[in-house]
Design an enzyme around this catalytic site. Structure first.
Site, short mmCIF file in Angstrom:
data_model
loop_
_atom_site.label_atom_id
_atom_site.label_comp_id
_atom_site.label_asym_id
_atom_site.label_seq_id
_atom_site.Cartn_x
_atom_site.Cartn_y
_atom_site.Cartn_z
CD GLU A 40 70.66 136.45 61.95
OE1 GLU A 40 70.18 136.88 60.85
OE2 GLU A 40 71.51 137.37 62.72
CE LYS A 106 67.48 139.68 60.18
NZ LYS A 106 69.04 139.51 59.84
CB CYS A 142 70.25 139.64 63.95
SG CYS A 142 71.71 140.22 63.85
#
Length: 263
Positions: A40, A106, A142
């Site tokens: 990321e 995300k 993440c």
């Protein structure tokens, strides 16, 4: 499928980070990898003002990553930032190479541990599964790793491998949580987890400041039964591993949690 986890330390400069991506792609290709995974925020580290550096998916940064992937003949997953509404950006994983042209925004934003990603980042909504070397690969970012439902959804859509690209925040117990969560998600959906994080900036002489999650390293490959099969330390490096899709079949026969679910 052979995978390369390219653990690096992003700088605030997208052009400089392209050089890091180029080196990782080269090393992955030389090792015979089918897929190179970058963290990321490979485009620019957190703690940088994101709106001014965000680019569309047909912009110069993504275009160069595509060129690198095509030139090397491998698939690449790399974290970048793309423009979104209301002055925010999307935290995007570009998936390219070997005929792929996809992206994942995300879904779960990191509004935790005193950091508010949603102030500057707009959430995505669509899970993503692609196919690399005949294997279906799910893609996550993440903080997503704290949400089992996304991982089981990807497994339901056929994923035998789930990539987690991260810039994991440092702090007491955070490495333990990183390892626990990646192993737990592997067990939740009996898939391989390929978790690639930003390295610890201090290993390159950069002292992090503020609350921005800038990485701790410890990228890892986790088996469908939750075993850490290979792992890096905290410094930049490349980890290459072979992922056997038959291990997923065997795990799902042995521990059929997906089939046995009631909720």
């Amino acid at each position: 499928m052979r995978i390369a986890l390219c653990q690096l330390v992003s700088t605030p400069e997208p052009a400089a980070n392209l050089e890091l991506v180029a080196d990782g792609v080269r090393r992955a290709a030389e090792a015979g990898a089918d897929l190179a995974v970058f963290p990321e925020a490979a485009m620019a580290c957190f703690g940088t003002k994101l709106a001014p550096i965000a680019e569309p998916l047909d912009g110069p940064w993504a275009t160069e990553v595509r060129r690198l992937a095509d030139e090397a003949g491998i698939a690449v997953v790399a974290g970048m930032f793309t423009p979104a509404d209301e002055g925010r950006v999307s935290n995007t994983l570009l998936v390219t190479g070997r005929g792929l042209d996809a992206h994942y925004d995300k879904i779960h934003l990191y509004d935790a541990f005193g950091f508010a990603e949603s102030r500057t980042v707009a959430p995505g909504s669509e899970p993503l599964v692609v196919e690399v070397a005949g294997t279906k690969v799910g893609v996550t970012t993440c903080y997503d790793v704290r949400f089992p439902g996304l991982f089981t959804t990807l497994a339901d859509r056929g994923a035998a491998v789930i990539v987690t690209a991260a810039s994991w925040g440092a702090g007491p117990g955070k490495r333990d949580q990183w390892e626990l969560l990646t192993r737990a998600r592997a067990l939740d959906c009996t898939t391989w987890i390929a978790a690639c994080g930003q390295a610890d900036p201090r290993t390159t002489g950069v002292e992090p400041s503020g609350k921005a999650p800038t990485g701790i390293g410890y990228s890892a490959v986790v088996s469908p039964l939750g075993e850490i099969r290979a792992q890096l330390a905290d410094a930049p490096d490349v980890l290459v591993a072979d992922l056997d899709e038959d291990a997923v079949r065997r795990a799902r026969e042995s521990v059929p949690v997906l089939a046995n679910r009631r909720f």
